[in-house]
Design a protein around this motif. Structure first.
Motif, PDB file in Angstrom:
ATOM      1  N   GLU A  81      11.854  -0.176  -5.551  1.00 30.93           N
ATOM      2  CA  GLU A  81      10.506  -0.651  -4.886  1.00 30.93           C
ATOM      3  C   GLU A  81      10.281   0.389  -4.158  1.00 30.93           C
ATOM      4  N   VAL A  82      10.951   0.131  -2.611  1.00 27.81           N
ATOM      5  CA  VAL A  82      10.949   0.224  -1.726  1.00 27.81           C
ATOM      6  C   VAL A  82      11.083   2.319  -1.316  1.00 27.81           C
ATOM      7  N   GLY A 137       8.504   6.517  -0.068  1.00 26.09           N
ATOM      8  CA  GLY A 137       8.395   5.274  -0.896  1.00 26.09           C
ATOM      9  C   GLY A 137       8.121   3.963   0.038  1.00 26.09           C
ATOM     10  N   LEU A 138       8.584   3.894   1.646  1.00 24.93           N
ATOM     11  CA  LEU A 138       8.196   3.289   2.388  1.00 24.93           C
ATOM     12  C   LEU A 138       7.298   3.520   3.210  1.00 24.93           C
ATOM     13  N   LYS A 139       6.870   4.089   2.694  1.00 20.42           N
ATOM     14  CA  LYS A 139       5.190   4.703   2.985  1.00 20.42           C
ATOM     15  C   LYS A 139       3.820   4.621   2.428  1.00 20.42           C
ATOM     16  N   ASN A 140       4.695   4.448   0.784  1.00 23.87           N
ATOM     17  CA  ASN A 140       3.966   3.253   0.147  1.00 23.87           C
ATOM     18  C   ASN A 140       3.964   2.146   0.131  1.00 23.87           C
ATOM     19  N   THR A 141       4.902   1.608  -0.048  1.00 23.31           N
ATOM     20  CA  THR A 141       5.202   0.541  -0.106  1.00 23.31           C
ATOM     21  C   THR A 141       3.995  -0.450   1.434  1.00 23.31           C
ATOM     22  N   ILE A 142       4.507  -0.237   2.446  1.00 23.43           N
ATOM     23  CA  ILE A 142       3.991  -0.128   3.636  1.00 23.43           C
ATOM     24  C   ILE A 142       2.353  -0.174   3.240  1.00 23.43           C
ATOM     25  N   ARG A 143       1.992   0.786   2.829  1.00 18.04           N
ATOM     26  CA  ARG A 143       0.456   0.965   2.443  1.00 18.04           C
ATOM     27  C   ARG A 143      -0.008  -0.267   1.285  1.00 18.04           C
ATOM     28  N   PHE A 144       0.719  -0.682   0.473  1.00 25.16           N
ATOM     29  CA  PHE A 144       0.358  -1.349  -0.693  1.00 25.16           C
ATOM     30  C   PHE A 144       0.947  -2.897  -0.654  1.00 25.16           C
ATOM     31  N   TYR A 145       1.594  -3.307   0.529  1.00 22.13           N
ATOM     32  CA  TYR A 145       1.717  -3.966   1.208  1.00 22.13           C
ATOM     33  C   TYR A 145       0.580  -5.522   1.242  1.00 22.13           C
ATOM     34  N   LYS A 146      -0.498  -5.614   1.058  1.00 14.98           N
ATOM     35  CA  LYS A 146      -2.093  -5.903   0.908  1.00 14.98           C
ATOM     36  C   LYS A 146      -2.077  -6.289  -0.543  1.00 14.98           C
ATOM     37  N   GLY A 154       1.374  -4.716 -11.236  1.00  7.51           N
ATOM     38  CA  GLY A 154       1.777  -3.440 -10.973  1.00  7.51           C
ATOM     39  C   GLY A 154       2.329  -3.597  -9.431  1.00  7.51           C
ATOM     40  N   ARG A 155       1.439  -4.081  -7.866  1.00 10.24           N
ATOM     41  CA  ARG A 155       2.238  -4.210  -7.117  1.00 10.24           C
ATOM     42  C   ARG A 155       1.888  -5.387  -6.183  1.00 10.24           C
ATOM     43  N   CYS A 156       1.822  -6.247  -7.136  1.00  6.79           N
ATOM     44  CA  CYS A 156       2.216  -7.576  -6.554  1.00  6.79           C
ATOM     45  C   CYS A 156       3.238  -7.540  -5.721  1.00  6.79           C
ATOM     46  N   PHE A 157       4.602  -7.512  -6.004  1.00  2.00           N
ATOM     47  CA  PHE A 157       5.687  -8.149  -5.413  1.00  2.00           C
ATOM     48  C   PHE A 157       5.706  -6.952  -3.918  1.00  2.00           C
ATOM     49  N   MET A 158       4.563  -5.692  -3.690  1.00  2.00           N
ATOM     50  CA  MET A 158       5.042  -5.627  -3.229  1.00  2.00           C
ATOM     51  C   MET A 158       5.509  -5.303  -1.658  1.00  2.00           C
ATOM     52  N   GLU A 205      -0.720   1.194  11.554  1.00  2.00           N
ATOM     53  CA  GLU A 205      -1.756   2.204  11.044  1.00  2.00           C
ATOM     54  C   GLU A 205      -2.265   1.919   9.308  1.00  2.00           C
ATOM     55  N   VAL A 206      -1.566   0.926   9.347  1.00  2.00           N
ATOM     56  CA  VAL A 206      -2.427   0.223   7.745  1.00  2.00           C
ATOM     57  C   VAL A 206      -3.191  -1.001   7.411  1.00  2.00           C
TER      58      VAL A 206
END
Lengths: 344, 346
Positions: A50-51, A133-142, A148-152, A176-177
């Motif tokens: 996922e990351v 991957g980490l950039k996206n995970t941080i973006r979709f943290y919330k 599909g992103r529940c467990f980020m 920044e996010v």
């Protein structure tokens, strides 16, 4: 004049066969460990896919699994051949299989070399995948309510706790996010409205980090909000004080973990290549020493074993001419009859 | 009058000795396994020694290790006897060791069973030890500058994160202690002064928990301060909302973990115990073998059929025979026998 020839009597032959049998079984164990390391690596990649945006390449672990199984099979067969070699009846039965088997072993060593190279080169690919991957995970943290992103959030929190890291390059990535979901923001509040209006995209940005960035080893209860605001906390200067959050970035932390796994697997494969070459050399010596027995009926006679029948240069020239004739097999030979064209 | 006499042809003797030898080797491996399990349990208990008040529970892994080692030695010894059993020349030297072997073997088998029972019986002791240990850990959480307590904070934080628990009984334990050190409190602030004056001991109590109580699986960013104050957070109701901190207490989590570990180890030890009982029963067969071999001793033809028995005399007489030396040692049998002359006093 044979290349690196050695004289053999019965004792030496028996010892060679026994030693080679043990080496083959050692190679089988090494093959099993390559197989299990491949499976371990695959599981580790899956755990954190996922990351890495679920886009990581599973080429290396799949190859390792394949190579491990091949190594087991080949070396077990080789061990069986050594075991049968000293029995003249069984040896004569397996003589035709020797040359193809040795060629197969050489080809397998080439494959191992390729896998070792891949182990070292694919580290770059993992580094780039991690960064993205980490950039996206941080973006979709919330986005814990988006399918599909529940467990980020959970995955990233657990990763930060486990690897003792914060953010992508460092903890400032969180500034920044917007990592707090709008569901939990009171939009009627002035403070909130100010913050949202203060930037172009309308994001609620703070100088805070999630709790998973906190360092349990710090003597002070964790300061995770208002990190750059010295007056928000008593006796706090964010420039001089050792922060009680992890300062390392997760990309570096996770990459060093995977890099160490891949490097050790690469080293193991190089050891396997050396072991394989020694096996093939030993088998060549054994087979030639058994073939050149002056008196086949008398097992105690002397014989000679070698690596190459002619010298190194002559064997190389032989191989080249063979390759050339393979290519020219279809051409008409000089002085030969032209193929007749039969009239219809 | 012998107990349980049986006839022993040569083949049967051979098979008996071989079967016993194999069983002894299996039991040796099982003894080594018991020792390893004991070491594992001790390591796990030692890792969390900071949150345990006393080391009473360590008697379980210690006993396991002793029993494992003893069982290893005894069964190795038994396999040696079996190896020599069929050789009439080498067997007689083991004759004197067989009786003590039975006694020691029975003792350690019973001890193994006792260990498993003990691990269940000591649940209460473990729980009270953890209760006191955790209470102290939470109390000294803030003392990161006091020598000897520097690492309490780190230990409790890591414990709470690893076992997914908060506090001793539950998270409210954190409301009753001051877990923020005075070094980080601004005593000139009115709020701080109010809080300190509000209780008898002058402690800075908050309705907040440390960050290590936060649950990563919760969809909401962690609310760890002002837990009981609904107005401090948007869309938050302390009574109805599922809190995003761990609700379980660490004592319960640790007790469950250790009980699970001891159950698994107990199951392993029970199977070793059954194997050991089996070995002792077959050692009784060895007794048959011994008596059969004694009949062969001195006879040149080793392949004759001989008789073996369990006890040479009846049960009562054999027990008296075993107990006599023990009683004499305890000076309980100092009496002068009837018909014997009285000891001459100088």
């Amino acid at each position: 004049m044979p290349f690196m020839s050695v004289k053999f009597n019965l004792q030496k032959r028996v010892k060679l066969a026994q030693g080679l049998w043990m080496f083959y079984w050692l190679s089988v164990i090494v093959g099993i460990s390559i197989f299990s390391l491949g499976i371990f690596f695959k599981i580790e990649l899956r755990k954190r896919s996922e990351v890495m945006d679920n886009s990581e390449s599973h080429l290396v672990p799949n190859l390792l699994i394949l190579v491990g199984m091949l190594a087991c099979g080949l070396n077990a067969f080789g061990g069986k051949m050594c075991h049968d070699a000293l029995d003249p009846i069984k040896f004569s039965k397996m003589k035709p299989m020797l040359k193809p088997f040795m060629l197969l072993s050489c080809g397998f060593s080439m494959l191992l070399l390729l896998v070792a190279l891949l182990c070292f080169l694919m580290q770059f690919s993992i580094y780039l995948t991690l960064a993205e991957g980490l950039k996206n995970t941080i973006r979709f943290y919330k986005d814990t309510d988006t399918p599909g992103r529940c467990f980020m959030k959970r995955t990233l929190d657990i990763t930060q706790i486990e690897f003792r890291c914060c953010g992508n390059n460092n903890f400032r990535d969180w500034f920044e996010v917007q990592w707090i979901s709008n569901r939990y923001l009171d939009m009627s509040n002035d403070v909130v409205k100010d913050r949202v209006l203060s930037n172009v995209e309308g994001k609620y940005l703070m100088d805070s980090v999630p709790f998973s960035c906190c360092n349990p080893g710090s003597p002070r209860p964790c300061i995770q909000h208002h990190l750059t605001n010295n007056s928000a906390h008593y006796d706090y200067d964010h420039r001089t004080e050792e922060l009680n959050i992890w300062t390392r970035g997760c990309r570096e932390a996770v990459f060093s973990y995977y890099s160490s796994i891949m490097t050790s697997i690469g080293v193991l494969i190089i050891i396997t290549i050396i072991l394989e070459s020694m096996d093939v050399a030993g088998l060549k010596y054994l087979s030639t020493s058994l073939e050149t027995m002056t008196d086949p009926e008398n097992p105690e006679c002397e014989s000679e074993g070698w690596l190459l029948e002619k010298g190194f240069k002559e064997t190389f020239a032989d191989v080249l001419t063979k390759l050339k004739t393979l290519g020219r097999a279809n051409q008409v030979q000089e002085g030969g009859d032209a193929p007749e064209v039969s009239p219809p | 009058m012998a107990v349980m006499k049986m006839k022993f042809p040569f083949q049967k003797r051979v098979k008996l000795a071989q079967g016993l030898w194999l069983l002894s080797w299996c039991a040796t491996v099982a003894g080594a396994t018991t020792f390893t399990l004991g070491c594992l349990l001790k390591t796990e208990l030692h890792r969390r020694a900071e949150v345990m008040d006393n080391t009473d529970i360590h008697i379980v892994p210690n006993t396991l290790m002793i029993v494992g080692l003893a069982s290893l030695g005894i069964n190795y010894f038994a396999s040696k006897i079996c190896q020599d059993a069929l050789d009439a020349g080498r067997f007689p030297r083991w004759k004197n060791f067989l009786k003590p072997y039975f006694a020691i073997s029975c003792f350690f088998t019973v001890l193994m069973l006792l260990t498993v029972i003990m691990s269940y019986a000591m649940t209460g002791s473990l729980e009270s030890s953890l209760k006191v240990g955790l209470r102290n850990g939470i109390r000294f959480y803030k003392d990161t500058d006091t020598p000897g307590r520097c690492f309490q904070k780190q230990n409790i934080d890591r414990l709470q994160m690893e076992f997914q628990c908060c506090g001793n009984n539950d998270f409210r334990d954190w409301f009753e202690v001051q877990w923020i050190s005075n070094r980080y409190l601004d005593f000139s602030s009115k709020e701080v002064k109010d809080r300190i004056k509000s209780n008898v001991d002058g402690r800075f109590l908050v309705d907040g928990v440390p960050f290590s109580c936060c649950n990563p699986s919760s969809p909401r960013p962690c609310i760890q301060y002002q837990l009981t104050n609904n107005s401090a957070h948007y869309n938050y109701d302390y009574q109805t909302e599922e809190l995003n901190i761990y609700l379980r207490g660490c004592r319960e989590a640790l007790v469950n973990y250790y009980m699970g570990l001891m159950n698994t180890i107990g199951a392993g030890v029970l199977s070793v115990f059954l194997l050991q009982v089996h070995t002792v029963l077959t050692a009784i067969h060895l007794r048959f073998l011994q008596t059969a071999m004694e009949a062969v001793a001195g006879n040149e033809n080793t392949e004759i059929e001989t008789e073996g028995y369990l006890l040479e005399k009846g049960v009562k007489e054999t027990i008296m025979e075993y107990l006599d030396p023990v009683l004499k040692f305890l000076l309980l049998k100092n009496q002068v026998q009837e018909g014997e002359t009285a000891p001459v006093t100088a």
